[in-house]
Design a protein around this motif. Sequence first.
Motif, PDB file in Angstrom:
ATOM      1  N   THR A  50       0.842  -1.390  -0.173  1.00 30.75           N
ATOM      2  CA  THR A  50      -0.067  -0.061   0.047  1.00 30.75           C
ATOM      3  C   THR A  50       0.683   1.260   0.175  1.00 30.75           C
ATOM      4  N   GLY A  51       2.180   1.072   0.312  1.00 31.68           N
ATOM      5  CA  GLY A  51       3.063   2.266   0.591  1.00 31.68           C
ATOM      6  C   GLY A  51       2.784   3.006   1.876  1.00 31.68           C
ATOM      7  N   VAL A  52       2.366   2.369   2.760  1.00 27.80           N
ATOM      8  CA  VAL A  52       2.364   2.816   4.153  1.00 27.80           C
ATOM      9  C   VAL A  52       3.713   2.909   4.647  1.00 27.80           C
ATOM     10  N   ALA A  53       4.297   1.681   4.286  1.00 24.25           N
ATOM     11  CA  ALA A  53       6.080   1.986   4.734  1.00 24.25           C
ATOM     12  C   ALA A  53       6.632   2.585   3.323  1.00 24.25           C
ATOM     13  N   PRO A  54       7.494   3.502   3.899  1.00 23.97           N
ATOM     14  CA  PRO A  54       8.131   4.346   2.995  1.00 23.97           C
ATOM     15  C   PRO A  54       9.105   3.406   2.024  1.00 23.97           C
ATOM     16  N   GLN A  55       9.242   3.676   0.676  1.00 24.42           N
ATOM     17  CA  GLN A  55       9.797   2.987  -0.107  1.00 24.42           C
ATOM     18  C   GLN A  55      11.138   2.572   0.254  1.00 24.42           C
ATOM     19  N   ALA A  56      11.815   3.672   0.937  1.00 23.35           N
ATOM     20  CA  ALA A  56      13.409   3.298   1.532  1.00 23.35           C
ATOM     21  C   ALA A  56      13.490   2.193   2.531  1.00 23.35           C
ATOM     22  N   SER A  57      12.103   1.749   3.356  1.00 23.97           N
ATOM     23  CA  SER A  57      12.083   0.999   4.293  1.00 23.97           C
ATOM     24  C   SER A  57      11.279  -0.256   3.673  1.00 23.97           C
ATOM     25  N   ALA A  58      11.151  -0.387   2.426  1.00 22.44           N
ATOM     26  CA  ALA A  58      10.330  -1.912   2.099  1.00 22.44           C
ATOM     27  C   ALA A  58      11.247  -2.848   2.037  1.00 22.44           C
ATOM     28  N   ALA A  59      12.511  -2.816   1.705  1.00 21.96           N
ATOM     29  CA  ALA A  59      13.421  -3.890   1.904  1.00 21.96           C
ATOM     30  C   ALA A  59      13.841  -4.391   3.379  1.00 21.96           C
ATOM     31  N   THR A  60      13.893  -3.482   4.156  1.00 23.85           N
ATOM     32  CA  THR A  60      13.984  -3.860   5.531  1.00 23.85           C
ATOM     33  C   THR A  60      12.898  -4.598   6.326  1.00 23.85           C
ATOM     34  N   VAL A  61      11.607  -3.886   5.969  1.00 17.97           N
ATOM     35  CA  VAL A  61      10.454  -4.628   6.374  1.00 17.97           C
ATOM     36  C   VAL A  61      10.541  -6.119   5.930  1.00 17.97           C
ATOM     37  N   LEU A  62      10.673  -6.313   4.636  1.00 16.79           N
ATOM     38  CA  LEU A  62      10.464  -7.668   3.930  1.00 16.79           C
ATOM     39  C   LEU A  62      11.629  -8.447   4.256  1.00 16.79           C
ATOM     40  N   ALA A  63      12.979  -7.955   4.701  1.00 19.95           N
ATOM     41  CA  ALA A  63      13.952  -8.765   5.391  1.00 19.95           C
ATOM     42  C   ALA A  63      13.454  -9.180   6.744  1.00 19.95           C
ATOM     43  N   SER A  64      12.910  -8.162   7.519  1.00 20.36           N
ATOM     44  CA  SER A  64      12.523  -8.817   8.758  1.00 20.36           C
ATOM     45  C   SER A  64      11.401  -9.960   8.457  1.00 20.36           C
ATOM     46  N   ILE A  65      10.303  -9.994   7.732  1.00 19.86           N
ATOM     47  CA  ILE A  65       9.532 -11.069   7.603  1.00 19.86           C
ATOM     48  C   ILE A  65      10.366 -12.354   7.332  1.00 19.86           C
ATOM     49  N   ALA A  66      11.153 -12.395   6.262  1.00 20.56           N
ATOM     50  CA  ALA A  66      11.917 -13.485   5.967  1.00 20.56           C
ATOM     51  C   ALA A  66      12.666 -14.169   7.144  1.00 20.56           C
ATOM     52  N   GLN A  67      13.201 -13.256   7.901  1.00 19.94           N
ATOM     53  CA  GLN A  67      13.930 -13.432   9.288  1.00 19.94           C
ATOM     54  C   GLN A  67      13.307 -14.208  10.246  1.00 19.94           C
ATOM     55  N   LYS A  68      12.177 -13.432  10.588  1.00 20.59           N
ATOM     56  CA  LYS A  68      11.420 -13.897  11.847  1.00 20.59           C
ATOM     57  C   LYS A  68      10.387 -14.656  11.589  1.00 20.59           C
ATOM     58  N   LEU A  69      10.144 -14.978  10.372  1.00 21.07           N
ATOM     59  CA  LEU A  69       8.867 -15.899  10.060  1.00 21.07           C
ATOM     60  C   LEU A  69       9.529 -17.013   9.240  1.00 21.07           C
ATOM     61  N   ALA A  70      10.728 -17.314   9.149  1.00 19.53           N
ATOM     62  CA  ALA A  70      11.263 -18.460   8.509  1.00 19.53           C
ATOM     63  C   ALA A  70      10.771 -19.763   8.552  1.00 19.53           C
ATOM     64  N   ASN A  71      10.546 -20.447   7.534  1.00 18.33           N
ATOM     65  CA  ASN A  71       9.952 -21.986   7.820  1.00 18.33           C
ATOM     66  C   ASN A  71      10.365 -22.650   6.291  1.00 18.33           C
ATOM     67  N   PRO A  72      10.914 -23.944   6.728  1.00 17.03           N
ATOM     68  CA  PRO A  72      11.362 -24.730   5.398  1.00 17.03           C
ATOM     69  C   PRO A  72      10.081 -24.818   3.972  1.00 17.03           C
TER      70      PRO A  72
END
Length: 892
Positions: A664-686
Amino acid sequence: MPRHLGDGRAIAARMRARANYRVTHGLTPGLTHGVTLAAAFALAACGGTLGSADSTTPWPANVSAASYLPDTGNVRPVKVVSVSGSVTGADSLLTGGAVTLKYVAGGAAPTVVLDYGHEVGGLPAFGIAAQSGSPTLSATFSESRTTAATGDVSAGLTVSVDPQRASLFPVSATGTLKSSAVQGGERYETLSLATPGEVTLNSVAIQSLYAAPASATSSTPATLGSFVSSSDTLNRIWTAGAYTVEMDRLVANALPLAWQVSAEGTTIGSSGTGIVQKSGGWPSDYAMAFDVRVNSNSAGWTMRDAGNLTSLRFVLHSASDTQGTPNTLELDAYSTFAGGAIKLGELPVAAGIATGTWHSVSTSLSGNTASVTLDGANLGTLDASGAASVLLTSYGSAGFFNLPASQATYRNLAITANGASLYANTLMAASALDDFSANTNALPLLIDGAKRDRTVWSGDIAVEAPTLFYTSAQNDAVAGSLRLLGSYRLANGEVSTTHSPQDPLISTSADAYGSSSFYSTQYSMYFVTALHDYYLYSGDATLLAQQWAAAQGELNYLQTQVDSNGLIAVDASNAQDWLPDFASPVTGEVASTNMLYYQVLTDAAELATAMGDASTSAIYVQRAAALKQAINSRLYNSAGGYYGMSAASMGAVAQDANALAVITGVAPQASAATVLASIAQKLANPFGRLAFSTDSGRTAVVSPFASDMEVRARMASGDTRGALNLIGTLWGTMVADGDNYTGTVWEALGTNGLPVSSQTSLAHGWSSGPTSALSRYVLGVRPVTAGFKQWLVKPQTGDLQWAVGTVPTPYGAIPVKWGRARNGVFRIDVTVPAGTTGTIALPAGGTVKVNGVATTASTSSALDSAGVVSDGTAYQYLNGVQPGSYSIVVGG
């Protein structure tokens, strides 16, 4: 089942033969060494093979646009899985022969397990060639091999659907025996005899309810969508999503009438529960009186029925009942999500219940006590307090159902409380069907799952509709669903969220109908997003105008839910989301709810502009800006680099909330990669990604519904490789060989990569997101203005070598082929339909030739204002592309 364009019956026969061959040889039906059957047939017809380019194109020489449609007509099993007991000729059944099942009293019941090879659905039918004794044919249905013997769990939310996955058919004559109730989705079918006797079957089939799109036989078959790429896994996944939504699509009047009305009353066999729809405001204690004639085995009725999710069920067993204790009244607590009925108690009926005779019944509730009289005699009381384990509500409607092999006729229903009438109906006129939502489906619709719940859900449509737009383009199913949802609106403006497809349209306030169609605040929002997407892809201004008042009412309702912090705050009464947690939902300022609200406001602003209402559009834009600021102020965990699950749980991570922040763009474009990296790290599953972090207090589940949001977030932010990796990992598990393969996509996965339980739907439309994502982002075709009047073709190639496909639009198809040759030259072929214009985005940094003529590309485009770079690759643009065919080469 995927089908190449052409004669439907011939192709269906070829596909059944191919599936039979592949099952016989231990291969997964629907897959040809990883290539979809539709693609395989297309290539066979054109003489091509997947995998290598010729000297002139970077894609295979003869890739043909393939369409993906379900089988129609009688769908037959392709394999015998196992046989036990006295069974002869089982294998011959597959090739037109007959199978005989013989059951001798005291011996073992004969059993044969059949495999249809992939997900099928419709009305079970059996050809009876011979019978002797008094046999009862038992048929058990399951999507998974692990539950083939017992049947899996189906929610009986629709009257025409048999909620039992173990049906019984008394056999008394030769001929065709057909179920009157639908088994919506299964791969496996277990046949047995429940009573002694002998039966010879010369056919076993599923008579499909699903109709091929009209355009499949038109002169312009290319209006159907397709996608084939250099990744076999992605091809299977695209097909599975397309087929799933076709399994979940109903043409108008598809559902059979499970209730038959006559001058005698309403006769009900084994079917789902039909309840009085206008039950809003009923007290918890009321009485239900009616006359009943048991025609076979038993009669059933229900009280305190919360939209068929939970209820008290009463079963009157006749003297000749073969399935329950004869001459008793049984009380059960029923819960859809708890997996069915829990017996609470029973009362003897000393006078006996003879079949074929009329009896008067009165049942009254007082707190946890149910009192029953039969023909004026008090049978006694039953304690319903044990229903607490299934979260039985203290309110709800009343209605009728019946168990397998049972049939009863009902008349003269009267529901009263404190001497006042709540509802009355003789049940002798056809108008009664609409009162109980027991008619056929008057509209074309999208339901959520083939076997479960088989209901219209707004949240599911948010994913199913884009899949449909990119595949069969049967947009009337989306329009019908929106009409049904928008028809039911509370006085406060809230739009309904879930319906049986048999619910009629209404023109009055829905308050009188109770709360069963109004699941939660979050789900009510999806009506606006679905309406927005429908208008964007179809250009149907008429339906938008018809539903605009409903959308505005929803926006007015949502504004009343905003708290002093500028965020929507929910409580236990309206906090449910896509992961049902009736006991303890996430409440307060929930991140996913507010992210979705932001999307709704921006979508509504665009719709208001389309309606010519600039002032209302400005209001929604202003509200969205204030909401965005409040979300980032209250719900962003700056130390962790992600959005918390809620204001009260800032350390917990929710996949949907964070993905929506990026989309939606609620997250600033410069923060998108950080947010998505956090998802990948904290929600990791095989097997993909957990939907919630382990400290959230929520069920550990891998959700294709939530993961679709992450796929779209990665695509929209330019992380194409990350999106494709998630698709291949999570959805690749569903389309892999095995006993759980259905050729469709699953509702949810456990942390072990398997279906969560026997209740899990293995053909769920809300899991079909990759199909639209692959067409929209990888093939690259997306609408910019309503109905594709203006479009953008912007391939995000990831690590793929080529992709070929077609996107249907109201103006005609947009076929696209793109690929990268070994020397790095990029080529894309696009055909533009008349009446449209658009932009083609190309990899930047190379010379451009259009149809052999050198052309200067632009560095920007108004149709791609975000200008997202894909995996580090920037774009250059050909703007204002007019109708015609173009072959474009970049580099070389």
